[in-house]
Scaffold this motif. Structure first.
Motif, PDB file in Angstrom:
ATOM      1  N   LYS A 185       0.828  -1.208   0.000  1.00  0.00           N
ATOM      2  CA  LYS A 185       0.000   0.000   0.000  1.00  0.00           C
ATOM      3  C   LYS A 185       0.861   1.256   0.000  1.00  0.00           C
ATOM      4  O   LYS A 185       0.594   2.208  -0.746  1.00  0.00           O
ATOM      5  CB  LYS A 185      -0.917   0.021   1.227  1.00  0.00           C
ATOM      6  CG  LYS A 185      -2.031  -0.989   1.182  1.00  0.00           C
ATOM      7  CD  LYS A 185      -2.865  -0.893   2.444  1.00  0.00           C
ATOM      8  CE  LYS A 185      -3.920  -1.975   2.517  1.00  0.00           C
ATOM      9  NZ  LYS A 185      -4.671  -1.930   3.779  1.00  0.00           N
ATOM     10  N   GLN A 186       1.904   1.261   0.828  1.00  0.00           N
ATOM     11  CA  GLN A 186       2.796   2.422   0.895  1.00  0.00           C
ATOM     12  C   GLN A 186       3.528   2.626  -0.426  1.00  0.00           C
ATOM     13  O   GLN A 186       3.745   3.764  -0.865  1.00  0.00           O
ATOM     14  CB  GLN A 186       3.802   2.264   2.036  1.00  0.00           C
ATOM     15  CG  GLN A 186       3.189   2.403   3.415  1.00  0.00           C
ATOM     16  CD  GLN A 186       2.638   3.795   3.648  1.00  0.00           C
ATOM     17  OE1 GLN A 186       3.168   4.777   3.165  1.00  0.00           O
ATOM     18  NE2 GLN A 186       1.550   3.865   4.407  1.00  0.00           N
ATOM     19  N   ALA A 187       3.919   1.536  -1.082  1.00  0.00           N
ATOM     20  CA  ALA A 187       4.601   1.647  -2.381  1.00  0.00           C
ATOM     21  C   ALA A 187       3.664   2.248  -3.422  1.00  0.00           C
ATOM     22  O   ALA A 187       4.088   3.071  -4.253  1.00  0.00           O
ATOM     23  CB  ALA A 187       5.105   0.277  -2.827  1.00  0.00           C
ATOM     24  N   ALA A 188       2.394   1.849  -3.399  1.00  0.00           N
ATOM     25  CA  ALA A 188       1.428   2.403  -4.352  1.00  0.00           C
ATOM     26  C   ALA A 188       1.221   3.894  -4.097  1.00  0.00           C
ATOM     27  O   ALA A 188       1.166   4.700  -5.041  1.00  0.00           O
ATOM     28  CB  ALA A 188       0.102   1.657  -4.241  1.00  0.00           C
ATOM     29  N   ILE A 189       1.122   4.279  -2.842  1.00  0.00           N
ATOM     30  CA  ILE A 189       0.956   5.700  -2.497  1.00  0.00           C
ATOM     31  C   ILE A 189       2.187   6.490  -2.926  1.00  0.00           C
ATOM     32  O   ILE A 189       2.081   7.582  -3.496  1.00  0.00           O
ATOM     33  CB  ILE A 189       0.681   5.854  -0.987  1.00  0.00           C
ATOM     34  CG1 ILE A 189      -0.694   5.297  -0.640  1.00  0.00           C
ATOM     35  CG2 ILE A 189       0.786   7.314  -0.562  1.00  0.00           C
ATOM     36  CD1 ILE A 189      -0.965   5.201   0.844  1.00  0.00           C
ATOM     37  N   LYS A 190       3.376   5.953  -2.677  1.00  0.00           N
ATOM     38  CA  LYS A 190       4.621   6.633  -3.048  1.00  0.00           C
ATOM     39  C   LYS A 190       4.746   6.756  -4.564  1.00  0.00           C
ATOM     40  O   LYS A 190       5.171   7.783  -5.085  1.00  0.00           O
ATOM     41  CB  LYS A 190       5.825   5.902  -2.475  1.00  0.00           C
ATOM     42  CG  LYS A 190       7.136   6.652  -2.709  1.00  0.00           C
ATOM     43  CD  LYS A 190       8.281   5.938  -2.042  1.00  0.00           C
ATOM     44  CE  LYS A 190       9.593   6.665  -2.166  1.00  0.00           C
ATOM     45  NZ  LYS A 190       9.881   7.296  -3.403  1.00  0.00           N
ATOM     46  N   ALA A 191       4.345   5.699  -5.289  1.00  0.00           N
ATOM     47  CA  ALA A 191       4.410   5.743  -6.750  1.00  0.00           C
ATOM     48  C   ALA A 191       3.471   6.819  -7.298  1.00  0.00           C
ATOM     49  O   ALA A 191       3.831   7.554  -8.222  1.00  0.00           O
ATOM     50  CB  ALA A 191       4.052   4.381  -7.333  1.00  0.00           C
ATOM     51  N   GLU A 192       2.279   6.928  -6.733  1.00  0.00           N
ATOM     52  CA  GLU A 192       1.330   7.960  -7.162  1.00  0.00           C
ATOM     53  C   GLU A 192       1.873   9.358  -6.868  1.00  0.00           C
ATOM     54  O   GLU A 192       1.784  10.268  -7.694  1.00  0.00           O
ATOM     55  CB  GLU A 192      -0.022   7.742  -6.472  1.00  0.00           C
ATOM     56  CG  GLU A 192      -1.060   8.779  -6.811  1.00  0.00           C
ATOM     57  CD  GLU A 192      -1.515   8.732  -8.252  1.00  0.00           C
ATOM     58  OE1 GLU A 192      -2.109   9.733  -8.707  1.00  0.00           O
ATOM     59  OE2 GLU A 192      -1.269   7.734  -8.946  1.00  0.00           O
ATOM     60  N   LEU A 193       2.471   9.516  -5.695  1.00  0.00           N
ATOM     61  CA  LEU A 193       3.057  10.806  -5.331  1.00  0.00           C
ATOM     62  C   LEU A 193       4.212  11.157  -6.265  1.00  0.00           C
ATOM     63  O   LEU A 193       4.322  12.304  -6.725  1.00  0.00           O
ATOM     64  CB  LEU A 193       3.533  10.776  -3.879  1.00  0.00           C
ATOM     65  CG  LEU A 193       4.133  12.066  -3.340  1.00  0.00           C
ATOM     66  CD1 LEU A 193       3.098  13.188  -3.359  1.00  0.00           C
ATOM     67  CD2 LEU A 193       4.644  11.860  -1.940  1.00  0.00           C
ATOM     68  N   ASP A 194       5.057  10.201  -6.575  1.00  0.00           N
ATOM     69  CA  ASP A 194       6.167  10.443  -7.504  1.00  0.00           C
ATOM     70  C   ASP A 194       5.649  10.819  -8.889  1.00  0.00           C
ATOM     71  O   ASP A 194       6.200  11.708  -9.549  1.00  0.00           O
ATOM     72  CB  ASP A 194       7.062   9.210  -7.600  1.00  0.00           C
ATOM     73  CG  ASP A 194       7.905   8.993  -6.356  1.00  0.00           C
ATOM     74  OD1 ASP A 194       8.038   9.949  -5.558  1.00  0.00           O
ATOM     75  OD2 ASP A 194       8.417   7.865  -6.177  1.00  0.00           O
ATOM     76  N   ARG A 195       4.569  10.150  -9.333  1.00  0.00           N
ATOM     77  CA  ARG A 195       3.990  10.458 -10.640  1.00  0.00           C
ATOM     78  C   ARG A 195       3.464  11.896 -10.668  1.00  0.00           C
ATOM     79  O   ARG A 195       3.722  12.647 -11.613  1.00  0.00           O
ATOM     80  CB  ARG A 195       2.851   9.483 -10.952  1.00  0.00           C
ATOM     81  CG  ARG A 195       2.253   9.686 -12.347  1.00  0.00           C
ATOM     82  CD  ARG A 195       1.012   8.842 -12.542  1.00  0.00           C
ATOM     83  NE  ARG A 195      -0.092   9.273 -11.703  1.00  0.00           N
ATOM     84  CZ  ARG A 195      -0.889  10.310 -11.976  1.00  0.00           C
ATOM     85  NH1 ARG A 195      -0.690  11.031 -13.050  1.00  0.00           N
ATOM     86  NH2 ARG A 195      -1.883  10.636 -11.159  1.00  0.00           N
ATOM     87  N   LEU A 196       2.783  12.299  -9.602  1.00  0.00           N
ATOM     88  CA  LEU A 196       2.266  13.665  -9.541  1.00  0.00           C
ATOM     89  C   LEU A 196       3.394  14.697  -9.466  1.00  0.00           C
ATOM     90  O   LEU A 196       3.309  15.763 -10.080  1.00  0.00           O
ATOM     91  CB  LEU A 196       1.332  13.813  -8.336  1.00  0.00           C
ATOM     92  CG  LEU A 196       0.005  13.059  -8.424  1.00  0.00           C
ATOM     93  CD1 LEU A 196      -0.747  13.155  -7.103  1.00  0.00           C
ATOM     94  CD2 LEU A 196      -0.836  13.579  -9.564  1.00  0.00           C
ATOM     95  N   GLN A 197       4.454  14.368  -8.725  1.00  0.00           N
ATOM     96  CA  GLN A 197       5.589  15.289  -8.645  1.00  0.00           C
ATOM     97  C   GLN A 197       6.281  15.432  -9.991  1.00  0.00           C
ATOM     98  O   GLN A 197       6.666  16.535 -10.395  1.00  0.00           O
ATOM     99  CB  GLN A 197       6.577  14.811  -7.580  1.00  0.00           C
ATOM    100  CG  GLN A 197       6.103  15.056  -6.169  1.00  0.00           C
ATOM    101  CD  GLN A 197       7.051  14.490  -5.133  1.00  0.00           C
ATOM    102  OE1 GLN A 197       7.892  13.637  -5.429  1.00  0.00           O
ATOM    103  NE2 GLN A 197       6.909  14.951  -3.895  1.00  0.00           N
ATOM    104  N   LYS A 198       6.434  14.335 -10.718  1.00  0.00           N
ATOM    105  CA  LYS A 198       7.074  14.399 -12.042  1.00  0.00           C
ATOM    106  C   LYS A 198       6.204  15.190 -13.023  1.00  0.00           C
ATOM    107  O   LYS A 198       6.719  15.942 -13.852  1.00  0.00           O
ATOM    108  CB  LYS A 198       7.339  12.998 -12.556  1.00  0.00           C
ATOM    109  CG  LYS A 198       8.376  12.247 -11.749  1.00  0.00           C
ATOM    110  CD  LYS A 198       9.289  11.464 -12.648  1.00  0.00           C
ATOM    111  CE  LYS A 198      10.225  10.592 -11.850  1.00  0.00           C
ATOM    112  NZ  LYS A 198      11.302  11.326 -11.244  1.00  0.00           N
TER     113      LYS A 198
END
Length: 116
Positions: free
Chosen positions: A85-98
């Motif tokens: 779950k944390q990896a999915a949240i982090k991946a979404e956050l990284d996508r939004l930051q990029k």
């Protein structure tokens, strides 16, 4: 209040006409140009301030209660689930930051093209 008692709109308009009649035509043109530019910028700022609508987002954090007699295997299994779950949240956050970074880069490239 004495000032407003002596104020007459007709006399004020006549005074403005007399003042403008003594000016050169280019001064009047620049006066109206300055008024138009100022009005345009103020209108843009007012419209821009209305477009900022940040909805209030409550971030409620629920605390999970665990049994006191859990085994280490159960703890590790739950940690694996939480890690996904944390990896999915982090991946979404990284996508939004990029995505945001790409938007700012596009703006920066446009400004560099203009020489800023």
């Amino acid at each position: 209040m004495y000032f407003f008692a002596r104020f007459a709109p007709v006399r004020a308009i006549m005074d403005l006409r007399r003042y403008l009649a003594r000016r050169h035509p280019y001064e009047i043109a620049f006066l109206f140009l300055a008024i138009a530019v100022t009005t345009f910028l103020v209108t843009l700022l007012v419209n821009d301030s209305r477009s900022i609508e940040v909805p209030y987002d409550r971030k409620i954090i629920y605390v999970e209660q665990w049994r006191a007699d859990r085994t280490d295997a159960e703890i590790r299994a739950q940690q694996k689930i939480d890690r996904v779950k944390q990896a999915a949240i982090k991946a979404e956050l990284d996508r939004l930051q990029k995505k945001r970074q790409a938007e700012f880069k596009a703006i920066d490239d446009k400004l560099k093209a203009y020489g800023f």
